[in-house]
Write an enzyme that holds these catalytic residues in place. Structure first.
Site, PDB file in Angstrom:
ATOM      1  CB  SER A   1     -51.949  89.858  -1.846  1.00 25.49           C
ATOM      2  OG  SER A   1     -52.487  90.507  -2.959  1.00 25.49           O
TER       3      SER A   1
ATOM      4  CB  SER B   1     -55.775  90.991  -2.908  1.00 20.07           C
ATOM      5  OG  SER B   1     -55.071  89.809  -2.580  1.00 20.07           O
TER       6      SER B   1
ATOM      7  CE  LYS C   1     -56.734  87.529  -0.100  1.00 25.12           C
ATOM      8  NZ  LYS C   1     -55.444  87.642  -0.796  1.00 25.12           N
TER       9      LYS C   1
END
Ligand code: GLN
Length: 506
Positions: free
Chosen positions: A173, A149, A74
């Site tokens: 997330s 996210s 990420k």
């Protein structure tokens, strides 16, 4: 989705080479990523070179426990020499100057880091639509969001572009996108995994964990990720367990708490009945089900969005455009201020010098205006909304009514869990109330967007661990997940429960 353990077995036996695994993933990314937009930075040649180095270690018998694993990161994590934008204009040109501890550990374990994944700006969002890189699309159906996210990470794994991916989870997330994409996502207990090198969103909530194709693969990753880090003082000193051990042991007792509050209004009836039927299958196999109550859960979204935004408003104060990140054009600042002085002068024509000076003093100083303009240009709508909300709940007149109150609610939520965990090993809930929604459907409705987190934020408020495991495909064709929460540092319990559900799916 691929099974990492199987791939590793083939690499060990010499049937498969890390370089072949790398090539396979490189071509998959080239084929699938343009439509899905999960991976936003990807350096093919570097990946090839790294794969060669790892294969040499395999040949020499010195390879680490993650040799053969292809892992996407990420973009909220520092990876030396790689871009770190956090999907924000604030960091559009920022490059990491060191490795996050988890990135270093993955490298040391010989994982092959394949690329950087898309996310909501500063990890604020539930759909990976708040991104300067554009939205990530759900690999199962590209008209739908991947969740957020960590949407890029979940989509990369679901599309087979990596075996696993690193995510961060402040309110859901890791688990929510995992649920929407049909993969496994683990949010470890707060402080189990180092946050050093993770861009901070809400520091008392932020957790780092793996997204993978199976519970066992996620456990394997967690073995490398977990542990104390002298660079993160909040990280726990507790020894790390072997999370892969005992996962297949179906004889061991498992008591599952079923909280009524998590199966009420707002839950898709199909998801409800599917989870209920899987629970009764688990019961037939010897698990014990116990109705439990977590009465303060109904306040968790409210408490989360007060406390997380308060922490975010403080964490994001560092993006002032002076030390790093986007800086507004100073000439523009001077021009604006010059024009404002001119306007004041015109308006106060004929007034005394002292009066004009007093009016000038009301204008921003150049430095303050530089901050304002830089931040206005740097942040997207959702991030601005949260900074405003966060500074509001912390402001002198409202601190007690909002921030103080929410802290108290957080304590009550923690106490609910303490009580229940004295009776059960894990608590089961749906991960999300519905399957993924359409791209664009909720972008202009923040409250609807926030309601996605109704089952996930309480684990972050309490600091406990939780997992999403795929639980089926809805008649609408989209996946949904089952969510197990475990007491702090009881990762093995949620992994064990998750593995049993996985076995039910066959
Ligand atoms: N969707 C939640 C939010 O927008 C959770 C985000 C996260 O866990 N980083 O805050």
């Amino acid at each position: 989705m691929k099974n990492l353990l199987a791939v590793q077995g083939q690499i060990k036996s010499g049937e498969l080479r890390v370089t072949d695994v790398a090539e396979e993933h490189i071509s998959l990314i080239k084929e699938k990523n343009p439509a899905i937009n999960a991976i936003i930075h990807f350096d093919e040649e570097k990946v090839r070179a790294e794969a060669g180095i790892i294969q040499n270690k395999v040949d020499a018998g010195t390879a680490g426990p993650l040799a053969g694993a292809v892992v996407a990161i990420k973009e909220a994590f520092s990876e030396k020499g790689k871009k770190l934008t956090c999907s924000s204009n604030a960091l559009r040109n920022f490059e990491s100057i060191y490795d996050a501890t988890v990135v270093r550990k993955l490298k040391e374990a010989d994982a092959l880091l394949i690329g950087r994944t898309n996310m909501d700006e500063f990890a604020m969002g539930s759909s990976t639509e708040n991104s300067i890189h554009g939205a990530t699309r759900n690999p199962v159906n590209q008209e739908y969001v991947a969740g957020g996210s960590s949407g890029g990470s979940a989509a990369a794994v679901a599309a087979g572009m990596s075996h696993a991916a690193l995510g961060s989870d402040t309110g859901g997330s890791i688990r929510q996108p995992a649920s929407y994409c049909g993969v496994v996502g683990v949010k470890p207990s707060y402080s189990r995994v180092s946050r050093y090198g993770l861009v901070a969103y809400a520091s008392s909530f932020d957790s780092v964990g793996p997204i993978a194709g199976s519970v066992t693969d996620a456990a394997l990753l967690l073995n490398t990720l977990a542990g104390h880090d002298p660079l993160d003082n909040s990280s726990s000193q507790r020894p790390v367990e072997d999370y892969t051990a005992g996962l297949e042991d179906r004889e061991a007792n498992l008591t599952i708490g079923v909280p009524e509050e998590y199966f009420g209004e707002g839950l898709d009836p199909e998801i409800r009945s599917s989870i209920e039927s899987q629970l009764s299958q688990l019961e037939q196999e010897g698990a014990k089900l116990l109705p439990v109550s977590l009465p303060h859960t109904k306040y968790s979204i409210a408490a989360y969005y007060i406390l997380a935004t308060a922490e975010a408003s403080s964490n994001l104060a560092r993006y002032d455009g002076v030390r790093y990140g986007h800086r507004a054009d100073f000439k523009e600042v001077e021009k604006e201020l010059g024009a404002e002085r001119e306007r004041v002068k015109q308006a106060l024509k004929g007034k005394s010098h002292a009066e004009v000076e007093a009016a000038f003093a009301e204008l921003d100083s150049p430095l303050i205006r530089l901050y304002k303009k830089s931040r206005t240009e740097a942040f997207g709508k959702e991030v601005k909304r949260r900074i405003l909300l966060g500074t509001y709940v912390l402001s002198a007149g409202y601190y007690d009514a909002y921030f103080g109150k929410a802290q108290k609610v957080r304590r009550l939520i923690q106490q609910d869990f303490e009580k229940v965990f004295s009776q059960v090993d894990v608590i089961v809930t749906p991960t999300t109330p519905t399957t993924a929604f359409k791209i664009g459907e909720k972008v202009n409705d923040p409250v609807q967007m926030y309601l996605n987190d109704m089952y996930t934020t309480s684990a972050n408020l309490a600091g406990i661990c939780a997992i999403n495991v795929p639980a089926g495909i809805h008649p609408n064709g989209l996946p949904y997940g089952i969510h197990f929460m475990g007491n702090a540092f009881h990762e093995k319990d949620i992994l064990r429960a998750g593995r049993r559900v996985e076995l039910l799916q066959g």
